[in-house]
Design a protein around this motif. Structure first.
Motif, PDB file in Angstrom:
ATOM      1  N   ALA A 165      54.255  16.727  28.799  1.00 61.71           N
ATOM      2  CA  ALA A 165      53.521  17.960  28.481  1.00 61.71           C
ATOM      3  C   ALA A 165      52.481  18.237  29.569  1.00 61.71           C
ATOM      4  O   ALA A 165      52.304  19.376  30.007  1.00 61.71           O
ATOM      5  CB  ALA A 165      52.850  17.836  27.114  1.00 61.71           C
ATOM      6  N   TRP A 166      51.790  17.179  30.046  1.00 64.33           N
ATOM      7  CA  TRP A 166      50.803  17.372  31.116  1.00 64.33           C
ATOM      8  C   TRP A 166      51.504  17.832  32.394  1.00 64.33           C
ATOM      9  O   TRP A 166      51.008  18.713  33.104  1.00 64.33           O
ATOM     10  CB  TRP A 166      50.052  16.060  31.401  1.00 64.33           C
ATOM     11  CG  TRP A 166      49.166  15.590  30.287  1.00 64.33           C
ATOM     12  CD1 TRP A 166      48.515  16.368  29.366  1.00 64.33           C
ATOM     13  CD2 TRP A 166      48.819  14.217  29.975  1.00 64.33           C
ATOM     14  NE1 TRP A 166      47.797  15.570  28.505  1.00 64.33           N
ATOM     15  CE2 TRP A 166      47.956  14.242  28.845  1.00 64.33           C
ATOM     16  CE3 TRP A 166      49.134  12.981  30.529  1.00 64.33           C
ATOM     17  CZ2 TRP A 166      47.419  13.085  28.280  1.00 64.33           C
ATOM     18  CZ3 TRP A 166      48.603  11.826  29.962  1.00 64.33           C
ATOM     19  CH2 TRP A 166      47.752  11.875  28.857  1.00 64.33           C
ATOM     20  N   ILE A 167      52.640  17.239  32.687  1.00 66.44           N
ATOM     21  CA  ILE A 167      53.367  17.603  33.917  1.00 66.44           C
ATOM     22  C   ILE A 167      53.776  19.082  33.848  1.00 66.44           C
ATOM     23  O   ILE A 167      53.573  19.849  34.799  1.00 66.44           O
ATOM     24  CB  ILE A 167      54.615  16.692  34.122  1.00 66.44           C
ATOM     25  CG1 ILE A 167      54.172  15.257  34.439  1.00 66.44           C
ATOM     26  CG2 ILE A 167      55.528  17.239  35.215  1.00 66.44           C
ATOM     27  CD1 ILE A 167      55.300  14.221  34.513  1.00 66.44           C
ATOM     28  N   ILE A 210      58.039  19.282  21.183  1.00 63.45           N
ATOM     29  CA  ILE A 210      58.634  20.540  20.722  1.00 63.45           C
ATOM     30  C   ILE A 210      57.709  21.733  20.974  1.00 63.45           C
ATOM     31  O   ILE A 210      58.141  22.774  21.462  1.00 63.45           O
ATOM     32  CB  ILE A 210      58.952  20.451  19.200  1.00 63.45           C
ATOM     33  CG1 ILE A 210      60.099  19.475  18.973  1.00 63.45           C
ATOM     34  CG2 ILE A 210      59.283  21.811  18.601  1.00 63.45           C
ATOM     35  CD1 ILE A 210      61.441  19.958  19.469  1.00 63.45           C
ATOM     36  N   ASN A 211      56.432  21.560  20.711  1.00 68.46           N
ATOM     37  CA  ASN A 211      55.525  22.707  20.869  1.00 68.46           C
ATOM     38  C   ASN A 211      55.229  23.037  22.333  1.00 68.46           C
ATOM     39  O   ASN A 211      54.495  23.968  22.626  1.00 68.46           O
ATOM     40  CB  ASN A 211      54.227  22.481  20.074  1.00 68.46           C
ATOM     41  CG  ASN A 211      53.513  21.216  20.521  1.00 68.46           C
ATOM     42  OD1 ASN A 211      53.785  20.677  21.598  1.00 68.46           O
ATOM     43  ND2 ASN A 211      52.602  20.736  19.694  1.00 68.46           N
ATOM     44  N   ALA A 212      55.777  22.277  23.261  1.00 64.20           N
ATOM     45  CA  ALA A 212      55.587  22.591  24.676  1.00 64.20           C
ATOM     46  C   ALA A 212      56.947  22.809  25.341  1.00 64.20           C
ATOM     47  O   ALA A 212      57.142  22.509  26.508  1.00 64.20           O
ATOM     48  CB  ALA A 212      54.824  21.461  25.360  1.00 64.20           C
ATOM     49  N   GLY A 213      57.926  23.293  24.567  1.00 65.79           N
ATOM     50  CA  GLY A 213      59.228  23.619  25.149  1.00 65.79           C
ATOM     51  C   GLY A 213      60.247  22.493  25.064  1.00 65.79           C
ATOM     52  O   GLY A 213      61.291  22.550  25.719  1.00 65.79           O
ATOM     53  N   GLY A 214      59.977  21.481  24.262  1.00 66.62           N
ATOM     54  CA  GLY A 214      60.935  20.375  24.127  1.00 66.62           C
ATOM     55  C   GLY A 214      62.079  20.730  23.198  1.00 66.62           C
ATOM     56  O   GLY A 214      62.186  21.861  22.719  1.00 66.62           O
ATOM     57  N   ILE A 215      62.925  19.736  22.962  1.00 67.74           N
ATOM     58  CA  ILE A 215      64.100  19.967  22.115  1.00 67.74           C
ATOM     59  C   ILE A 215      64.122  18.897  21.020  1.00 67.74           C
ATOM     60  O   ILE A 215      63.689  17.761  21.250  1.00 67.74           O
ATOM     61  CB  ILE A 215      65.394  19.912  22.975  1.00 67.74           C
ATOM     62  CG1 ILE A 215      66.584  20.471  22.199  1.00 67.74           C
ATOM     63  CG2 ILE A 215      65.686  18.503  23.487  1.00 67.74           C
ATOM     64  CD1 ILE A 215      67.810  20.711  23.083  1.00 67.74           C
ATOM     65  N   GLN A 216      64.622  19.283  19.854  1.00 66.98           N
ATOM     66  CA  GLN A 216      64.751  18.312  18.772  1.00 66.98           C
ATOM     67  C   GLN A 216      65.674  17.188  19.233  1.00 66.98           C
ATOM     68  O   GLN A 216      66.700  17.437  19.857  1.00 66.98           O
ATOM     69  CB  GLN A 216      65.410  18.968  17.536  1.00 66.98           C
ATOM     70  CG  GLN A 216      64.658  20.119  16.948  1.00 66.98           C
ATOM     71  CD  GLN A 216      63.513  19.677  16.067  1.00 66.98           C
ATOM     72  OE1 GLN A 216      63.376  18.482  15.764  1.00 66.98           O
ATOM     73  NE2 GLN A 216      62.682  20.612  15.675  1.00 66.98           N
ATOM     74  N   GLY A 217      65.308  15.975  18.889  1.00 67.62           N
ATOM     75  CA  GLY A 217      66.223  14.855  19.162  1.00 67.62           C
ATOM     76  C   GLY A 217      66.103  14.252  20.544  1.00 67.62           C
ATOM     77  O   GLY A 217      66.859  13.348  20.889  1.00 67.62           O
ATOM     78  N   ARG A 218      65.158  14.700  21.387  1.00 68.89           N
ATOM     79  CA  ARG A 218      65.045  14.113  22.721  1.00 68.89           C
ATOM     80  C   ARG A 218      64.407  12.729  22.672  1.00 68.89           C
ATOM     81  O   ARG A 218      64.852  11.811  23.350  1.00 68.89           O
ATOM     82  CB  ARG A 218      64.263  15.028  23.683  1.00 68.89           C
ATOM     83  CG  ARG A 218      63.980  14.402  25.066  1.00 68.89           C
ATOM     84  CD  ARG A 218      65.251  14.042  25.797  1.00 68.89           C
ATOM     85  NE  ARG A 218      65.050  13.358  27.081  1.00 68.89           N
ATOM     86  CZ  ARG A 218      64.922  12.050  27.244  1.00 68.89           C
ATOM     87  NH1 ARG A 218      64.929  11.242  26.196  1.00 68.89           N
ATOM     88  NH2 ARG A 218      64.792  11.527  28.456  1.00 68.89           N
ATOM     89  N   THR A 219      63.376  12.580  21.836  1.00 69.30           N
ATOM     90  CA  THR A 219      62.693  11.291  21.800  1.00 69.30           C
ATOM     91  C   THR A 219      63.649  10.185  21.353  1.00 69.30           C
ATOM     92  O   THR A 219      63.659   9.090  21.909  1.00 69.30           O
ATOM     93  CB  THR A 219      61.466  11.359  20.863  1.00 69.30           C
ATOM     94  OG1 THR A 219      60.646  12.435  21.317  1.00 69.30           O
ATOM     95  CG2 THR A 219      60.666  10.069  20.881  1.00 69.30           C
ATOM     96  N   GLU A 220      64.480  10.472  20.385  1.00 64.32           N
ATOM     97  CA  GLU A 220      65.395   9.451  19.872  1.00 64.32           C
ATOM     98  C   GLU A 220      66.652   9.308  20.731  1.00 64.32           C
ATOM     99  O   GLU A 220      67.463   8.402  20.491  1.00 64.32           O
ATOM    100  CB  GLU A 220      65.833   9.806  18.441  1.00 64.32           C
ATOM    101  CG  GLU A 220      66.703  11.080  18.389  1.00 64.32           C
ATOM    102  CD  GLU A 220      67.375  11.331  17.033  1.00 64.32           C
ATOM    103  OE1 GLU A 220      66.724  11.124  16.008  1.00 64.32           O
ATOM    104  OE2 GLU A 220      68.552  11.756  17.037  1.00 64.32           O
TER     105      GLU A 220
END
Ligand code: NAD
Length: 480
Positions: free
Chosen positions: A162-164, A187-197
């Protein structure tokens, strides 16, 4: 007087990648020039920058390596660890090239690293350091939506991404695709569901696919499915935690050993992954975890009897010093480079089946690819289709129920079936579906070479052959 035989030298991580590459190209028909072009790392940028912290200037060293630009952007995580050095970053960048090719993610390979121990710094200090490192990389287009797209790796996660992303946006205020400059964002910074896992989930999908092929299981002397299989995992970080959790909760596997940096836990009855993770979060390690055997020298648990060993921490942990004592018949390399080239040979001779890193942990880059596409298309996956899909399913359910009532059949669709069938796929379901499809397809491509060519004895060589073949085709198409 007799002298003891000299201990064979352990190849470095970078040398290990080269040895494995060379073993594969020896079985391929590439011109020597093209072979060399694919093998070498195109460039490595080293930066040393100062940040004023705690009343003085601290100097940090960081790297961004670009291994291959046969496709752009290039892609690869940024690692924060004291062990980061140029050779490691270059080896990891090379692995990214092969990994992306294997899973058909349209990227070249890259990797970055910062020599830092993140646990030594406060959150606001980490932000300052990350923003400064980002500034140095953005200035040279080493972070850019169409040229170089980093992601998380060891020691970094959503917070750093998010900082990057924010730092890139500040430096490129009119770039409408700014969010696509990095993946693994919240997610709130343009991520996608399921990326962390995603990487751990990919390890689970890889094992499920392996166990769908009884002949492959037989090569490891295993039978049946994942249910009840005894697993040892090293590293309960992002990748290890998710892999162990899903395998335990969804596939009925038994996690009998967890190795962390301060020691290992072992229990033949199985460990509760969620509870151990919470314990680590609270106490900083596994020591003193109640009612379970604790071993201070955690690495010895790598050698314990189990069905599946999942090294998910760092490279080189299975080496010539312990390879002969490893009892697991199946190793899935969730980390990058956990088995050195020397150990790989010892294990192959013993008949151990190794599901190689470039495939096993490709879930992360696969979902990163989906996130990048989402950022460029500026729309969440499933937003257009979900309700239309639900409406069509509702039509069918209504019609079945009407027919049943008209004919006096008294048929009832079970509530569980109706609920599942009527629910349209949201972003998380679509991401998991895309990941599952990718992991199955890539495994099948590898196993076709493994089983189809008598001179190929292992999945790693097969994986290299498939991916190098794709990179070579891409260079040839470019006219190189
Ligand atoms: P992480 O920092 O979240 O977790 C690493 C874990 O390993 C931590 O729990 C740490 O305490 C533990 N650890 C460190 N040294 C150890 C040691 N000597 N013995 C036992 N445990 C030790 O990192 P991660 O993102 O889970 O990455 C782990 C590996 O997976 C790395 O090799 C990385 O390159 C690879 N990988 C990560 C991703 C991703 O999406 N995060 C994708 C592909 C590959």
């Amino acid at each position: 007087m007799t002298t003891a035989p000299a201990m064979p030298l352990e190849p470095s991580f970078r040398e290990s990648v080269d040895i494995m590459f060379n073993r594969a190209v020896a079985l391929m028909d590439l011109s020597p020039g093209l072979e060399e072009k694919i093998r070498v790392c195109n460039s490595t940028y080293t930066v040393r920058f100062g940040v004023r912290l705690r009343g003085q200037i601290h100097t940090f060293t960081g790297y961004r390596s670009v291994h291959s630009e046969h496709m752009e952007p290039v892609k690869g995580g940024i690692r924060y660890a004291m062990s980061v050095h140029q050779d490691e970053v270059e080896a990891l960048a090379a692995l990214m090239t092969y990994k992306c090719a294997l899973v058909d993610a349209p990227f070249g390979g890259s990797k970055g690293g910062l020599r830092i121990d993140p646990r030594e710094w406060e959150e606001h200090e980490m932000e300052q350091i990350t923003r400064r490192f980002t500034y140095e990389l953005v200035k040279r287009s080493l972070i850019h939506p169409s040229q170089n797209v980093p992601a998380p790796d060891m020691g970094t996660g959503e917070r750093e991404m998010a900082w990057i992303a924010d730092q890139y946006r500040r430096m490129n205020t009119t770039d409408i695709n700014a969010a696509a400059c990095v993946t693994g964002k919240p997610i709130n910074a343009g991520g996608i569901q399921g990326r962390t896992e995603a990487t751990g989930r990919g390890v689970q999908y890889a094992l499920r696919e392996f166990f769908r092929h009884p002949e492959d299981c037989a090569k490891a002397g295993l039978t049946g499915g994942l249910e009840g299989k005894r697993i040892i995992v090293q590293g309960l970080g992002n990748v290890g935690y998710h892999a162990a959790k899903f395998l335990q909760e969804e596939d009925g596997a038994k996690i009998i050993g967890i190795i962390e940096r301060d020691g290992a836990l072992f229990s033949e009855e199985g460990l509760d992954v969620e509870k151990v993770r919470q314990w680590i979060g609270k106490h900083g390690g596994v020591a003193d975890y109640p009612k379970v055997k604790y071993l201070k020298d955690g690495a010895t648990v790598l050698e314990a009897t189990c069905d599946i060993l999942i090294p998910a921490a760092l490279e080189g942990v299975i080496n010539m010093g312990n390879a002969a004592r490893i009892k697991a018949p199946l190793i899935i390399e969730a980390a990058n480079g956990p088995v050195t080239a020397g150990a790989d040979e010892v294990l192959r001779d013993k008949g151990t089946v190794i599901i190689p890193d470039m495939y096993a942990n490709a879930g992360g880059v696969t979902v990163s690819y989906f996130e990048w596409v989402k950022n460029l298309s500026h729309i969440r996956f499933g937003r257009l289709q979900r309700r239309a899909e639900e409406a069509r399913h509702q039509l069918l359910v209504d019609e079945l129920e009407r027919l049943s009532a008209d004919k006096g059949l008294g048929w009832q669709l079970s509530p569980g079936f109706k609920e599942t069938y009527l629910r349209g796929a949201g972003e998380l379901e679509l991401v998991r579906s895309g990941l599952d499809d990718t992991m199955r397809a890539a495994y099948q491509a590898m196993r076709a070479v493994w089983h189809g060519r008598p001179e190929v004895h292992d999945l790693r060589t097969a994986a290299y052959i498939v991916s190098i073949g794709k990179v070579a085709a891409s260079y040839r198409a470019k006219g190189l």
